[in-house]
Structure formats: structure tokens, C-alpha cells
Design an enzyme around this catalytic site. Structure first.
Site, PDB file in Angstrom:
ATOM      1  N   LYS A 131       0.807  -1.223   0.000  1.00 38.49           N
ATOM      2  CA  LYS A 131       0.000   0.000   0.000  1.00 38.49           C
ATOM      3  C   LYS A 131       0.832   1.261   0.000  1.00 38.49           C
ATOM      4  CE  LYS A 131      -4.080  -1.654   2.450  1.00 38.49           C
ATOM      5  NZ  LYS A 131      -4.673  -1.625   3.789  1.00 38.49           N
TER       6      LYS A 131
ATOM      7  N   GLY B 127       9.510  -5.579   9.334  1.00 42.81           N
ATOM      8  CA  GLY B 127       8.858  -6.878   9.404  1.00 42.81           C
ATOM      9  C   GLY B 127       8.959  -7.700   8.135  1.00 42.81           C
TER      10      GLY B 127
ATOM     11  N   GLY C 142       7.039  -0.255  10.722  1.00 42.94           N
ATOM     12  CA  GLY C 142       6.355   1.023  10.938  1.00 42.94           C
ATOM     13  C   GLY C 142       7.218   1.981  11.735  1.00 42.94           C
TER      14      GLY C 142
END
Ligand code: 3PG
Ligand code: MG
Length: 395
Positions: A199, A352, A376
Site C-alpha cells: 500500500k 517486518g 512502521g
């Protein structure tokens, strides 16, 4: 930030916030990278005679007790890696946690159940979060923040507990921050960033900020199709975020204005459907058939990306180039990883999925300067945001 050396831990109960959020298949841990990364701090504390209470989250159970999100398998694996038993509390800060902590001897380690079983952990309401933080803090005398992957979350265990207890940063957090600082201050050039993943909406802030910092920005993975579409190309059934097209056009303009080399795929593997064994063709990026979807960058793009990385002095990479979980569509991700492994640059793998991809593809972890445990978190750091978990440790 104070570090472990600043704390006198012998005989004291030390609450360690770790990031043990690992991928599970049933009760089988499919990538234990984050557990391994958490071991040195826990071992150091135990070795100095602390009573170590580890707390962590797993997945997103959203304040409810859901057995499939239990940390029990993680306690087992942590024990194997530490080479000592890890006591497991079946609740977070309730009777099991209290009695488990009470029984701890110097040098012993316990793990509490998933923090996110408690609604207070993630609550947006300060008072609710602080009330839960007080319960957690009540288990311990000192706090060590070592869950780098969660420092961007304003959660009770990350943000509120360190305000209630004397605290320090663990070794993992110190190491991660040092690397990120190197990516933001006096960075050696050329500085090249490779972004992928599904995304583009997850990466808006970091792209905007990186466009003011990098020499080249290479974009692959699912998010590339929104860039291709923004250039007027058809992307067929590929991942697309229509609502981001204006934003992305803005990035393309900004890059041109600043002289940043923004590099997009020139060819893709266009598959008939989303499956491991889906038939596919290599097609030009501006000619994806309407009934096909791009699942990986193509061979010419792999070469192009490698050539753009060849003379880099600093590289940050976040996000896979394709659906690397499927062997047929892992080639693009592998190509980027190999270009980094062969590079003389300071190379950082953020997060990740890209870290898991490196291990899943069987690539040598020591081929990179640093593999971050935080996706993140590292993106938000590079975005220039204040990370609540770091701010709390600095106070
Ligand atoms: C992660 O997996 O990125 C960290 O453990 C944080 O988890 P979260 O994205 O669910 O907050
Ligand atoms: Mg995440």
C-alpha cells in the site's frame, strides 16, 4: 537516553517491554527474528541478577482474550534461545502475573500474556491507558524499553509505564536508533531508498520526507502500480489505490522538481490470478493486459534497480518487490536483496516483511549492515515524527 548500564538491577524486578510480535502458523513460529533480537537485553539483565518480567504484544486481538494470539509459544521459544526456563503468566497484570512475579528469583525470567488482551493497552483515552499502565508498573521496580518495533505506538506499555518507573533503553533500541540516526544525519551519498509493499497509503509520510533527502527512490511491489497508473498506464487487475492518484502525481512532480531520480518498474510479471502456480508473462510496465495482475517486478527492472544501487553509499530498503511468499514471484525481492548484499554501502533493511523475506529466501543476514526489527517504527522515524516510546525513554 539512559541505558542498561545506568540501572542498578540486582535483585530488582525489571519490566522489559520487548517486541515479540512474530508470525505464527497455528502455534508454530515461522520467523523468530524478533525473539532472537530481544535475547541480548533479557540475558544481560538476568546475568546481572535482575528478576526479569518481559511484556509484549502479539497480533491485534483488540482488547479481547483470543487464544490464537497467546504468547505461550513465544515463551517456549524465548526459553530455548535463552537456555533457561521462562515462566509464563496466563494473564497480563492479574492474579497469574502477580504470583508469577512473586516467585521469580534473581536471574530468572517471566513472560506476561499478550498485552493487547487488555483494552487499556491501546486505549486512546489517556485515563484508561494510564490506569492499566499503573497495574503493569505495579509488578515491577524498574522499566526497560526494548521493543523497538512498537516505539511508534502510544500504548500503555510503551509510553505510559516509563513515566511511572525509573527507566532505561535496552540494547536493541539503542542499536536501532543509532542506525536510523545514520540514515538521517550526515548521510553518505549517493543515498538510495527502495520501497515496496502493498500500500502506498502506508508510505505517504515517509515518501514526502525522503524526497527532500535522497538521491534516488526506487519503487516496486504492490504500491508501484498506483505510480504507474498515475503516469497514465493501464495496470489491469494489479493492486491499485485509486484514491491516492493525486498524491502520487504530486510525488512525481516533486521528484522531478528536486532532481530526485524516482525509478519505477519498466516490466512486470503479469499473472492471470493471485496464486502460487498462476500462469504469467513478462510484460512492459505500460502494457499490462486488462485481465492480468502484476505480482513481481520483471527481469529488466531487476537489472535497472541493481544498476541504480551499484554506486550507492547508503541504502534503506523497506517492503518486498512482489509476492515473495510465492516462489515464482520472489525473484524481484531476491534481486534487490542480492544487490544490497553485494554492495559496499551502509545497507539497512527496514522492518517486518522485508526482514522476514531475507530470512525466508535463505539469504545471509550478515550480508547487510543492519536488519531492523521495526517496519512502521523505522518508517515513522525516517518520516521525522516523534516516536512516543522513544520520547518517553528520553524524559
Ligand atoms: C509490528 O509488527 O510492526 C510491530 O510489532 C507493531 O505492531 P502493530 O503494527 O500491530 O502495532
Ligand atoms: Mg506492522
Amino acid at each position: 537516553m539512559r541505558t542498561l548500564d545506568d540501572l542498578d538491577v540486582k535483585g530488582r524486578r525489571v519490566l522489559v517491554r520487548a517486541d515479540l510480535n512474530v508470525p505464527l502458523d497455528g502455534e508454530t513460529i515461522t520467523d523468530d527474528g524478533r525473539i532472537r533480537a530481544s535475547v541480548p537485553t533479557i540475558r544481560a539483565l538476568a546475568g546481572r541478577g535482575a528478576k526479569v518480567i518481559v511484556c509484549a504484544h502479539l497480533g491485534r486481538p483488540k482488547g479481547q482474550v483470543k487464544p490464537e494470539f497467546s504468547l505461550r509459544p513465544v515463551a517456549r521459544r524465548l526459553g530455548e534461545l535463552l537456555g533457561q526456563d521462562v515462566a509464563f503468566a496466563t494473564d497480563v497484570a492479574g492474579p497469574s502475573a502477580r504470583s508469577t512475579v512473586e516467585e521469580l528469583q534473581e536471574g530468572q525470567v517471566a513472560l506476561l500474556e499478550n498485552l493487547r488482551y487488555e483494552p487499556g493497552e491501546e486505549s486512546k483515552d489517556d485515563a484508561t491507558r494510564e490506569a492499566f499502565a499503573a497495574e503493569l508498573a505495579g509488578l515491577a521496580e524498574l522499566y526497560v524499553g526494548d521493543g523497538f518495533g512498537a516505539v511508534h505506538r502510544k500504548h500503555a506499555s510503551v509510553y505510559d509505564v516509563p513515566r511511572l518507573l525509573p527507566h532505561a533503553a535496552g540494547g536493541l533500541v539503542v542499536a536501532e536508533v543509532e542506525v536510523l540516526r545514520r540514515l538521517t544525519e550526515a548521510t553518505e551519498r549517493p543515498y538510495v531508498v527502495v520501497l515496496g509493499g502493498a500500500k502506498v497509503s502506508d508510505k505517504l509520510g515517509v515518501i514526502a520526507n525522503l524526497l527532500t533527502k535522497v538521491d534516488r527512490l526506487l519503487i516496486g511491489g504492490g504500491m508501484a502500480y498506483t505510480f504507474l497508473k498515475a503516469q497514465g498506464y493501464e495496470v489491469g487487475g494489479s493492486l491499485l489505490q485509486d484514491d491516492q492518484l493525486d498524491q502520487v502525481r504530486g510525488f512525481l512532480n516533486e521528484a522531478a522538481k528536486r532532481g530526485v531520480d524516482l525509478v519505477l518498474p519498466v516490466d512486470v510479471l503479469a499473472a492471470t490470478h493471485f496464486a502460487e502456480d498462476a500462469p504469467y508473462d513478462v510484460v512492459e510496465a505500460d502494457a499490462i493486459p486488462a485481465d492480468r495482475q502484476g505480482l513481481d517486478i520483471g527481469p529488466r527492472t531487476r537489472e535497472l534497480f541493481a544498476s541504480k544501487l551499484a554506486d550507492a553509499r547508503t541504502v534503506f530498503w523497506n517492503g518486498p518487490m512482489g509476492v515473495f511468499e510465492f516462489d515464482e514471484f520472489a525473484g524481484g525481492t531476491r534481486a534487490v536483496a542480492e544487490a544490497l548484499i553485494g554492495s559496499e554501502a551502509f545497507t539497512v533493511v527496514g522492518g517486518g516483511d522485508s526482514a522476514a523475506a531475507v530470512r525466508k529466501l535463505g539469504l545471509p543476514e550478515d550480508g547487510f549492515s543492519h536488519i531492523s526489527t521495526g517496519g512502521g517504527a523505522s518508517l515513522e522515524y525516517l518520516e521525522g515524527k516523534t516516536l512516543p516510546g522513544l520520547a518517553a525513554l528520553e524524559d
